[in-house]
Design an enzyme around this catalytic site. Structure first.
Site, mmCIF file in Angstrom:
data_model
loop_
_atom_site.group_PDB
_atom_site.id
_atom_site.type_symbol
_atom_site.label_atom_id
_atom_site.label_comp_id
_atom_site.label_asym_id
_atom_site.label_seq_id
_atom_site.Cartn_x
_atom_site.Cartn_y
_atom_site.Cartn_z
ATOM 1 N N GLY A 227 0.820 -1.191 0.000
ATOM 2 C CA GLY A 227 0.000 0.000 0.000
ATOM 3 C C GLY A 227 0.861 1.251 0.000
ATOM 4 C CB ILE A 231 4.814 0.982 7.154
ATOM 5 C CG1 ILE A 231 5.004 1.791 8.451
ATOM 6 C CG2 ILE A 231 4.775 -0.508 7.452
ATOM 7 C CD1 ILE A 231 3.913 1.631 9.467
ATOM 8 C CD GLU A 250 -3.188 -1.124 -4.066
ATOM 9 O OE1 GLU A 250 -2.381 -2.081 -4.023
ATOM 10 O OE2 GLU A 250 -3.903 -0.788 -3.107
ATOM 11 C CB ILE A 325 -5.434 6.107 10.819
ATOM 12 C CG1 ILE A 325 -5.004 6.658 9.446
ATOM 13 C CG2 ILE A 325 -5.569 7.242 11.847
ATOM 14 C CD1 ILE A 325 -6.004 7.591 8.805
ATOM 15 C CE LYS A 375 4.875 12.419 11.850
ATOM 16 N NZ LYS A 375 4.980 13.340 10.683
#
Length: 448
Positions: A227, A231, A250, A325, A375
């Site tokens: 994706g 990462i 993709e 997320i 963060k």
């Protein structure tokens, strides 16, 4: 069809029209400012601009153009988040594999499709280059209109309007992206550099996550999907000792080049298009575009093929690696929003997580990964997802979640077992609070 300068006259884009924009590295940056300027001068109203992620300032989303244009993102980039949050732009949740159906079923009928292509070859074929994705479907289903006038040299056409930006710096790719020049109503000269997205500098946390996945979940001969994000890039950088890897994804970017040059990616064991990297859209550095250009090792296909779970599952050891997320203690995964604020889109995450899980060899690995903390130091493993957040991957679909603190294998686990496994890979600063929250939610202690 003729070559002309970027110029728009009445009949190309009109009030109430729907305009499709080519996306990612293929965003037609010569055409977009001209379209917006025409919209202001002609005082156009209710022009819908639909697209997946586009590059550049997205002038059609600016507040001063809200009376003329409204963006509709099928996958959102940073240039559209503000307009969606402020209610002047739209977001359509949809699996990446199913975006072409929006056009095939006539739910959205583009009046104008604006794309960026290579110059025609000796046989008259242009290439959509770096991004085939849903673009071919959009072109096929553009509406017929009466007359277009892009320059005084053009005649009126009773056909779909598809102005193309011709750029010799666009890499020519093979696959579903070849379009004969006769299908274009106009080809606009648009020589310009493509967006230069150099590989990100990886943090120590990202490197740790990448190493954990590479060492424990990726086997020799695996077929990889990566994706968007740092990462997946971190995983690729940690695979230099692997053999006979394949790519069916993709999107892909610079991270694959070193693996190809090092002999790690051969695509030799793939069942679907063996010997080929299969992708649908891409964005990267100049080195990456040079790698793609006229490279028979790379095939760019429509996204409803690349992301079809029945195609994906036929490859060996399908290993799907995607970012997210936040994840709650039951395994619900938020990937497209931060609370109610749209951040990206559904994309191909579920397409490939399901394709891997359905692997015909029984060896597929659907992997999600994220740092344990934001963060700001907040835990990304949470008791409940934020109010308004969108669950892209349900708790029925999640199998592996990886943070820098380890790998949680959740398939077949009860909610109580999942909570325990997820707390073990949360940041140590948050584990006590998560354990307490798990007890309050489950009315019992999480347990392996």
């Amino acid at each position: 069809m003729c070559i002309c300068v970027p110029c728009y006259h009445e009949g190309c884009v009109n009030t109430g029209d729907t305009v499709f924009l080519h996306g990612a590295a293929a965003t037609p940056r010569k055409l977009i400012p001209a379209m917006v300027e025409h919209g202001k001068k002609a005082n156009l109203k209710d022009v819908q601009v639909c697209h997946i992620h586009t590059e550049g300032p997205a002038e059609y989303t600016l507040p001063e153009n809200a009376a003329h244009f409204r963006s509709n993102s099928f996958f959102t980039g940073a240039n559209c988040r503000k307009s969606i949050a402020e209610g002047t732009g739209d977001f359509t949740p949809v699996f990446l594999s199913e975006i072409p159906l929006i056009f095939h079923r006539g739910i959205v009928r583009p009046d104008v499709a604006m794309v960026q292509v290579t110059p025609p070859d000796a046989h008259g074929f242009c290439s959509l280059g770096t991004s085939v994705d849903c673009t071919r479907a959009a072109i096929q289903h553009s509406k017929y209109i009466i007359g277009i006038m892009i320059s005084s040299l053009l005649k009126s056409y009773k056909r779909s309007v598809c102005p193309g930006q011709v750029n010799s710096k666009m890499p020519r790719t093979v696959g579903d992206g070849l379009v004969h020049s006769s299908h274009f109503d106009a080809l606009v000269e648009g020589e310009m550099d493509l967006p230069d997205h150099k590989p990100p500098v990886l943090s120590d946390v990202e490197k740790k996550i990448g190493q954990l996945i590479a060492d424990n979940l990726v086997v020799d001969g695996a077929t990889l999907q990566m994706g968007i994000g740092s990462i997946p890039d971190a995983v690729l950088s940690a695979l230099m000792n692997h053999k006979d890897l394949g790519i069916h994804s993709e999107m892909f970017s610079d991270g694959v080049i070193d693996l190809v040059e090092n002999g790690c990616v051969t695509n030799a064991r793939k069942r679907i298009q063996p010997g080929k990297i299969v992708g649908s859209f891409s964005i990267g550095s100049k080195r990456f575009y040079d790698f793609m250009h006229n490279n028979p090792f790379v095939v760019m296909m429509a996204v409803d093929y690349v992301n079809d779970t029945m195609v994906i599952c036929q490859n060996p050891n399908v290993t799907a690696i995607n970012s997210c997320i936040e994840v709650d203690l039951t395994g619900q995964v938020v990937s497209d929003s931060i609370g109610p604020r749209i951040y990206s889109g559904v994309g191909g995450q579920i397409d490939f997580l399901r394709g891997a899980a359905m692997g015909l060899d029984g060896q597929g690995k659907p992997i999600l990964a994220m740092p344990s903390s934001t963060k700001k130091g907040e835990s990304k493993i949470v008791p409940y997802v934020k109010q308004g957040a969108g669950v892209v991957t349900s708790r029925n679909h999640i199998q592996y979640l990886v943070t820098e603190y380890g790998i949680a294998s959740l398939f077949g686990k009860s909610i109580r077992q999942r909570a325990h496994a997820l707390i073990q890979i949360a940041h140590p600063d948050h584990r006590d609070a998560l354990e307490k929250a798990a007890f309050e939610r489950l009315k019992c202690m999480p347990s392996p």
